[in-house]
Design a protein around this motif. Structure first.
Motif, mmCIF file in Angstrom:
data_model
loop_
_atom_site.group_PDB
_atom_site.id
_atom_site.type_symbol
_atom_site.label_atom_id
_atom_site.label_comp_id
_atom_site.label_asym_id
_atom_site.label_seq_id
_atom_site.Cartn_x
_atom_site.Cartn_y
_atom_site.Cartn_z
ATOM 1 N N ARG A 51 -20.458 12.383 96.355
ATOM 2 C CA ARG A 51 -20.129 11.990 97.942
ATOM 3 C C ARG A 51 -18.585 11.483 98.067
ATOM 4 N NH1 ARG A 51 -23.119 6.753 96.667
ATOM 5 N NH2 ARG A 51 -22.768 7.198 94.140
ATOM 6 N N HIS A 111 -19.039 9.193 107.787
ATOM 7 C CA HIS A 111 -20.455 8.697 107.640
ATOM 8 C C HIS A 111 -20.113 7.417 106.461
ATOM 9 C CE1 HIS A 111 -21.494 12.857 107.097
ATOM 10 N NE2 HIS A 111 -21.800 12.521 107.880
ATOM 11 N N LYS A 138 -22.307 4.120 105.912
ATOM 12 C CA LYS A 138 -23.131 3.653 104.088
ATOM 13 C C LYS A 138 -22.652 1.792 104.437
ATOM 14 C CE LYS A 138 -21.768 6.942 101.432
ATOM 15 N NZ LYS A 138 -20.893 8.108 100.894
ATOM 16 N N CYS A 194 -31.324 4.009 101.305
ATOM 17 C CA CYS A 194 -30.464 3.230 100.666
ATOM 18 C C CYS A 194 -31.088 2.575 99.290
ATOM 19 C CB CYS A 194 -30.485 1.782 101.778
ATOM 20 S SG CYS A 194 -29.905 1.842 103.118
ATOM 21 N N THR A 217 -25.809 1.664 97.152
ATOM 22 C CA THR A 217 -25.004 2.070 98.862
ATOM 23 C C THR A 217 -25.916 2.593 98.998
ATOM 24 O OG1 THR A 217 -23.783 4.636 98.251
ATOM 25 C CG2 THR A 217 -25.873 3.913 96.782
ATOM 26 N N ALA A 218 -25.453 3.583 100.366
ATOM 27 C CA ALA A 218 -26.430 4.416 100.927
ATOM 28 C C ALA A 218 -25.795 5.879 101.247
ATOM 29 C CB ALA A 218 -26.315 3.774 102.262
ATOM 30 N N VAL A 226 -30.969 7.712 107.120
ATOM 31 C CA VAL A 226 -30.635 6.949 105.915
ATOM 32 C C VAL A 226 -31.276 6.261 105.031
ATOM 33 C CG1 VAL A 226 -29.409 4.530 106.373
ATOM 34 C CG2 VAL A 226 -29.186 5.627 107.983
#
Length: 401
Positions: free
Chosen positions: A60, A73, A77, A231, A88-89, A229
């Motif tokens: 990531r 992004h 997030k 999460c 986090t996301a 999204v």
């Protein structure tokens, strides 16, 4: 926000949502700009081979390759993880990108999944058609019956998929009860929170492991982007991310920027939409041409008490049935002037669909019956227009029924 809808309280040391959506991402980049920049680059260069190796080996990483991550992004997030209360996301190119990626990352051939009889139609098709093709067993249960979830659990159950309120019938799932059933058995629970938004409901606070959204809807809020999204925890995010980069449901930097812009006003928009929707649901219940109204904020909703317990607001989606069947419903929808006849939901404009006409093209009659979709069923996404104008528009359209 209406006075009935404040039961799922926020942690006392947490910044208010109106502040979070503006400042949660302040430290992502420090380039001196007030408005965030759009990083329209597919790839990012390293200063030397050691830095490149670090970028390539860091899951990531926001400045390696945009399929892996992007600075915009990263901002989205941060905001979404704070709103949902997760570690986090992840972001994807669509809501179904988020849902499909999550499910495929967490189950394998021989596993068993429990899902609801009522889901968004594309989620339902994953359960009915896609997962069985890959050797994953699926059991559908009535979401209002917590004992049905417990009875469906098997030794190989790995995941439970829930959606509350559910699309399009607005049935509510007891999220805390499902999470409690799953926790002691090591089962992961995924919740689609699109209809509620984190402003009205925080599933993670109720024990849900993964919260997914079609950010195309309320989070973006202006009918001008597609995004998803996810999460969750750091551990599950890394598992899901490895599947994500292989599937490639990438969120473009421009759509990520538009999503971030939409998030800045999410609390205020949802508050107004909540108020509009409750007023319209109460108004529709009084109209003689209406057979039934479905809205969790109404005392007539069979799960109103549950909705009050786990939600802080009841959302902007209303469903109702028109007297006179399919043809009368077609006339009603066609007569609306302010409420646009268009798919999707959650934006500034009110949108309406004759659900049987929309879903009939992609679902079998049996699937529609299972989902509870009647020929006279209308799904109405309430927007930000003045409540008096929306009532007048509905009233004039009902005259042709």
């Amino acid at each position: 926000m209406n006075k009935q809808s404040h039961h799922q309280e926020l942690p006392p040391d947490r910044l208010k949502n109106e502040t979070l959506v503006i400042h949660a991402d302040d430290e992502v980049t420090n380039d001196g700009t007030v408005a965030p920049a759009i990083y329209y680059s597919a790839t990012f260069r390293a200063q030397d081979s050691a830095e490149f190796a670090d970028m390539a080996g860091t899951p990531r990483h926001p400045r390696y390759y945009t399929r892996y991550g992007n600075p915009v992004h990263e901002r989205v997030k941060k905001v979404m993880a704070e709103l949902e209360g997760t570690e986090t996301a992840l972001v994807t190119g669509s809501g179904m990108g988020a849902i499909a990626t999550t499910i495929l990352a967490l189950v394998s051939a021989g596993d068993h999944v429990i899902a609801q009889t009522r889901h968004y139609m594309s989620t339902a098709k994953i359960m009915d058609e896609m997962l069985p093709r890959f050797g994953v067993e699926v059991t559908l249960v009535e979401q209002a019956d917590i004992t049905a979830f417990e009875a469906a659990i098997r030794p190989n159950t790995k995941l439970i998929m829930v959606e509350s309120p559910a699309n399009p019938t607005l049935v509510v799932t007891d999220l805390a009860a499902v999470a409690e059933l799953a926790r002691s058995r090591g089962i992961i629970v995924v919740a689609d929170n699109t209809f509620a938004t984190p402003i009205n409901q925080r599933p993670h606070d109720l024990g849900i492991d993964v919260v997914v959204h079609s950010a195309t809807k309320y989070l973006g809020g202006h009918h001008d982007l597609t995004a998803g999204v996810i999460c969750t925890s750091e551990e599950l995010a890394e598992r899901i991310w490895h599947t994500h980069i292989s599937i490639g449901s990438v969120l473009s930097p421009m759509d990520a920027w538009l999503l971030l812009r939409g998030l800045r006003t999410l609390p205020m928009r949802v508050e107004r939409i909540n108020a509009n929707a409750l007023a319209l649901a109460e108004f529709l219940e009084e109209q003689p041409q209406i057979e039934r109204v479905y809205y969790p904020g109404l005392a007539s909703h069979p799960q109103h008490e549950l909705a009050k317990r786990q939600m802080r607001g009841f959302g902007g989606m209303i469903a109702f049935e028109i007297k006179g069947g399919y043809d009368a419903t077609e006339r009603f929808v066609s007569a609306l002037k302010l409420s646009l006849n268009a798919v999707s939901l959650g934006g500034v404009d009110s949108l309406v669909v004759h659900t049987a006409a929309m879903w009939g093209g992609v679902m079998t009659e049996e699937q529609m019956r299972t989902a509870g979709i009647q020929p006279n069923f209308v799904r109405y996404s309430v927007g930000l227009e003045h409540i008096d104008d929306l009532k007048a528009d509905l009233l004039q359209a009902l005259q042709v029924v």
